[in-house]
Scaffold this motif. Structure first.
Motif, mmCIF file in Angstrom:
data_model
loop_
_atom_site.group_PDB
_atom_site.id
_atom_site.type_symbol
_atom_site.label_atom_id
_atom_site.label_comp_id
_atom_site.label_asym_id
_atom_site.label_seq_id
_atom_site.Cartn_x
_atom_site.Cartn_y
_atom_site.Cartn_z
ATOM 1 N N UNK A 142 0.832 -1.207 0.000
ATOM 2 C CA UNK A 142 0.000 0.000 0.000
ATOM 3 C C UNK A 142 0.866 1.255 0.000
ATOM 4 N N UNK A 143 1.870 1.242 0.809
ATOM 5 C CA UNK A 143 2.755 2.396 0.877
ATOM 6 C C UNK A 143 3.436 2.630 -0.468
ATOM 7 N N UNK A 144 3.811 1.562 -1.112
ATOM 8 C CA UNK A 144 4.477 1.689 -2.396
ATOM 9 C C UNK A 144 3.526 2.232 -3.457
ATOM 10 N N UNK A 145 2.258 1.778 -3.395
ATOM 11 C CA UNK A 145 1.261 2.259 -4.357
ATOM 12 C C UNK A 145 0.992 3.744 -4.151
ATOM 13 N N UNK A 146 0.943 4.198 -2.894
ATOM 14 C CA UNK A 146 0.710 5.609 -2.607
ATOM 15 C C UNK A 146 1.861 6.452 -3.140
ATOM 16 N N UNK A 147 3.067 5.966 -2.967
ATOM 17 C CA UNK A 147 4.248 6.725 -3.397
ATOM 18 C C UNK A 147 4.349 6.762 -4.911
ATOM 19 N N UNK A 148 4.181 5.582 -5.565
ATOM 20 C CA UNK A 148 4.380 5.509 -7.006
ATOM 21 C C UNK A 148 3.188 6.027 -7.795
ATOM 22 N N UNK A 149 1.985 5.865 -7.231
ATOM 23 C CA UNK A 149 0.783 6.255 -7.942
ATOM 24 C C UNK A 149 0.464 5.329 -9.106
ATOM 25 N N UNK A 150 1.171 4.190 -9.239
ATOM 26 C CA UNK A 150 0.937 3.236 -10.333
ATOM 27 C C UNK A 150 0.356 1.939 -9.772
ATOM 28 N N UNK A 151 0.022 1.060 -10.685
ATOM 29 C CA UNK A 151 -0.507 -0.264 -10.310
ATOM 30 C C UNK A 151 0.592 -1.067 -9.618
ATOM 31 N N UNK A 152 0.286 -1.674 -8.512
ATOM 32 C CA UNK A 152 1.234 -2.491 -7.755
ATOM 33 C C UNK A 152 0.624 -3.867 -7.510
ATOM 34 N N UNK A 153 1.509 -4.884 -7.560
ATOM 35 C CA UNK A 153 1.082 -6.259 -7.286
ATOM 36 C C UNK A 153 2.164 -6.923 -6.450
ATOM 37 N N UNK A 154 1.769 -7.735 -5.526
ATOM 38 C CA UNK A 154 2.746 -8.377 -4.662
ATOM 39 C C UNK A 154 2.170 -9.562 -3.928
ATOM 40 N N UNK A 155 3.090 -10.299 -3.294
ATOM 41 C CA UNK A 155 2.730 -11.490 -2.508
ATOM 42 C C UNK A 155 3.072 -11.168 -1.063
ATOM 43 N N UNK A 156 2.135 -11.382 -0.149
ATOM 44 C CA UNK A 156 2.375 -11.025 1.238
ATOM 45 C C UNK A 156 1.434 -11.832 2.127
ATOM 46 N N UNK A 157 1.684 -11.706 3.421
ATOM 47 C CA UNK A 157 0.864 -12.379 4.422
ATOM 48 C C UNK A 157 -0.154 -11.370 4.967
ATOM 49 N N UNK A 158 -1.441 -11.638 4.803
ATOM 50 C CA UNK A 158 -2.459 -10.668 5.263
ATOM 51 C C UNK A 158 -2.729 -10.786 6.765
ATOM 52 N N UNK A 159 -2.938 -9.601 7.370
ATOM 53 C CA UNK A 159 -3.323 -9.567 8.794
ATOM 54 C C UNK A 159 -4.499 -8.623 8.994
ATOM 55 N N UNK A 160 -5.167 -8.232 7.890
ATOM 56 C CA UNK A 160 -6.174 -7.171 7.949
ATOM 57 C C UNK A 160 -7.590 -7.701 7.768
ATOM 58 N N UNK A 161 -7.768 -8.989 7.998
ATOM 59 C CA UNK A 161 -9.134 -9.531 7.973
ATOM 60 C C UNK A 161 -9.552 -9.861 9.392
ATOM 61 N N UNK A 162 -10.808 -9.620 9.649
ATOM 62 C CA UNK A 162 -11.302 -9.871 11.001
ATOM 63 C C UNK A 162 -11.310 -11.364 11.314
ATOM 64 N N UNK A 163 -11.434 -12.195 10.323
ATOM 65 C CA UNK A 163 -11.373 -13.644 10.527
ATOM 66 C C UNK A 163 -10.916 -14.303 9.226
ATOM 67 N N UNK A 164 -10.456 -15.568 9.374
ATOM 68 C CA UNK A 164 -10.025 -16.384 8.228
ATOM 69 C C UNK A 164 -8.953 -15.689 7.384
ATOM 70 N N UNK A 165 -7.896 -15.278 8.064
ATOM 71 C CA UNK A 165 -6.776 -14.705 7.333
ATOM 72 C C UNK A 165 -6.016 -15.815 6.598
ATOM 73 N N UNK A 166 -5.866 -15.720 5.276
ATOM 74 C CA UNK A 166 -5.080 -16.725 4.560
ATOM 75 C C UNK A 166 -3.602 -16.629 4.931
ATOM 76 N N UNK A 167 -2.871 -17.694 4.576
ATOM 77 C CA UNK A 167 -1.433 -17.701 4.848
ATOM 78 C C UNK A 167 -0.716 -16.766 3.882
#
Length: 563
Positions: A142-167
């Motif tokens: 997210x930080x990179x997208x805000x800085x670049x202003x372009x489309x960003x794609x990446x692989x990461x571990x999510x922690x922003x779901x209230x339940x059932x966070x995928x690996x």
């Protein structure tokens, strides 16, 4: 060669060992090569298949994400489709527009897409309510997208779901730049659950100690296996590129790990070869020992025979070459024993003949001088018939009084019996006839001395009455033998006398009989059992004596040559 100094058992042992090990080692090498080739091929195919599967899943996931983003972006960019007046819906029109927007996002939310969100520049978002925006904004993508202003794609571990966070998830952030409405300068977020993909990658990482790295098109590292091992030049590497956004997928396996199965196969085959080698050693020793023991038995038997022990026998039950050799050896020993007995018998016969010769020998000079005196006396008195008879008697006695055992030409034997026939003619008159059937070349054949006279004497003494009859002597040859047939037309003899004709007479025998026994003994002394003597007789019609003996010629053997 060095093997010349080895024993037969060692030579056989080495030979059997080589014969056993060469195919064994060859088959072991072939088995190792083929097994390693198959295992390594399957392992390589497995890695290639796994890489293809990872690439396919990534392509499918990224394709779905880009397609959904494109559709949603096109929808929200159309002012006729969506025109929110307020960020938070306040009017029925606002609720209707938001409801249509969320339906569109739900329509593009497939089974593996975790969530689709529209995040406004003020921090409000549209989408599922289990999303924790403040947690998401802490992520690097997210930080990179805000800085670049372009489309960003990446692989990461999510922690922003209230339940059932995928690996793991793949997140795609697309900026939406519009000059109208509350969605101006907002961001579209699509997150896809890739736990299945990473489970496959984890399987490769755990089973084969693989190290997987995924780089973006720009070379940015998106994912790399956590490992303390460093990349090496001899690592086995497979690379794949996704079609959607040209991501580079690299699967790297340490060389030792890749060929571990081959080493296991090599160890197993090596152990098998060593076991087979030990078995080959044992079997080669047992077989060579059994083989040489049979040869040693044969050698021991030969040594015993060479020492004169002729009772030696080899007990051999097998029917192979050594068994047949042992059988022939036993036959040879029996033949030697038989020949030894024959030699002993012949020597005994010779000694007996020599002793008889010494016992019955008279002084030839005295006898011949006396006969010569009588012969000259008869001539002086004018009795030529007595003188002639004494002359022929002297010639006959010259042969009879020669006690040497030798072979003489047939010609000499025929000359001797001519003198004998003259004496018989003086005795009986011209009452008998003699016919000789023989080729001239047979005159140089050899025959034992004084063979014919005892046989003729037997005819005049037993077969003829007053010397009347016919005598036929036939001499001929075959490939290997001389054959003589002496036939008379006398009175014949009964069967019992015929059967005892050549036997040694006992002490009570009347005059005669010893002559034919001596003839048989002479042939036996010279020819052993290689001669044949037999007689045939019919009462009232005559008799025939036949003798066959091996051919020998003047000049080929020691003999008394004819004058």
């Amino acid at each position: 060669m060095f093997t010349n100094h080895l024993s037969t058992q060692k030579k056989l042992f080495i030979m059997f060992l080589i014969v056993a090990l060469l195919p064994l080692l060859t088959l072991g090498m072939i088995a190792y090569e083929q097994s390693s080739k198959v295992v390594n091929g399957k392992l390589s195919n497995y890695n290639h298949f796994a890489g293809e599967k990872i690439k396919t899943q990534l392509d499918q996931t990224l394709g779905d994400m880009y397609y959904g983003a494109s559709t949603i972006k096109q929808y929200v960019s159309d002012s006729t489709s969506i025109n929110l007046k307020h960020q938070v819906p306040q009017t029925y029109s606002d609720f209707k527009i938001v409801n249509n927007l969320e339906r569109l996002m739900q329509a593009h939310k497939k089974s593996n897409i975790r969530g689709i969100y529209l995040i406004t520049s003020s921090g409000y978002y549209y989408g599922d309510y289990d999303f924790k925006l403040d947690q998401f904004k802490k992520l690097a993508i997210w930080k990179k997208a805000i800085v670049s202003g372009d489309t960003e794609i990446g692989i990461y571990t999510p922690t922003h779901y209230k339940n059932n966070n995928p690996h793991k998830v793949i997140g795609l952030i697309v900026p939406l730049k519009f000059s109208y409405g509350v969605l101006n300068n907002s961001y579209l977020l699509i997150e896809t659950d890739v736990d299945d993909l990473f489970n496959l990658m984890k399987l490769l990482e755990n089973d084969l100690h693989s190290r997987i790295a995924i780089h973006s098109e720009t070379g940015e590292l998106l994912y790399k296996t956590k490992s303390s091992e460093k990349d090496r030049k001899d690592d086995i590497v497979w690379t794949q590129d996704t079609r959607t956004n040209n991501w580079d997928i690299e699967i790297r396996i340490p060389r030792d790990e890749f060929f571990q199965s081959s080493r296991v196969i090599f160890k197993i085959i090596t152990i098998g070869v060593w076991i087979a080698f030990i078995l080959a050693l044992i079997l080669s020793y047992l077989f060579s020992n059994q083989f040489t023991n049979r040869i040693l038995k044969l050698k021991f038997a030969i040594d015993e025979v060479s020492k004169g022990i002729f009772d030696t026998k080899i007990v051999e039950q097998t029917k192979d070459e050594i068994g047949r050799l042992s059988t022939h050896f036993n036959r040879m020993v029996d033949k030697i024993k038989q020949l030894m007995e024959e030699v002993k018998e012949k020597e005994a016969t010779k000694r007996e003949a020599e002793m008889k010769a010494v016992h019955y020998q008279i002084n030839p000079h005295l006898l011949f001088n006396t006969l010569n005196t009588i012969q000259w006396k008869a001539r002086i008195d004018g009795n030529e018939e007595i003188g002639k008879m004494l002359f022929h008697l002297t010639k006959v006695l010259e042969g009879n009084l020669n006690f040497t055992i030798e072979l003489v030409p047939i010609k000499e034997e025929l000359e001797s019996i001519q003198h004998y026939f003259i004496i018989q003619e003086q005795r009986y008159g011209p009452n008998f006839t003699f016919q000789l059937e023989m080729e001239d070349r047979l005159q140089n054949g050899l025959i034992p001395r004084m063979t014919l006279q005892p046989m003729l004497e037997n005819i005049f003494f037993h077969a003829f009455e007053d010397g009347k009859g016919e005598i036929v002597l036939e001499m001929k040859e075959t490939d290997q033998y001389f054959q003589m047939n002496l036939t008379d037309n006398g009175k014949g003899m009964p069967v019992e006398k015929l059967q005892a004709l050549f036997r040694r007479p006992d002490g009570k025998a009347r005059r005669g009989g010893i002559g034919l026994h001596n003839v048989k003994q002479k042939f036996y002394i010279h020819f052993g059992k290689e001669f044949l003597i037999q007689a045939d007789s019919v009462l009232g019609k005559g008799s025939t004596i036949s003798i066959s003996w091996p051919k020998r010629w003047v000049g080929e053997h020691d003999c008394k040559k004819a004058n």
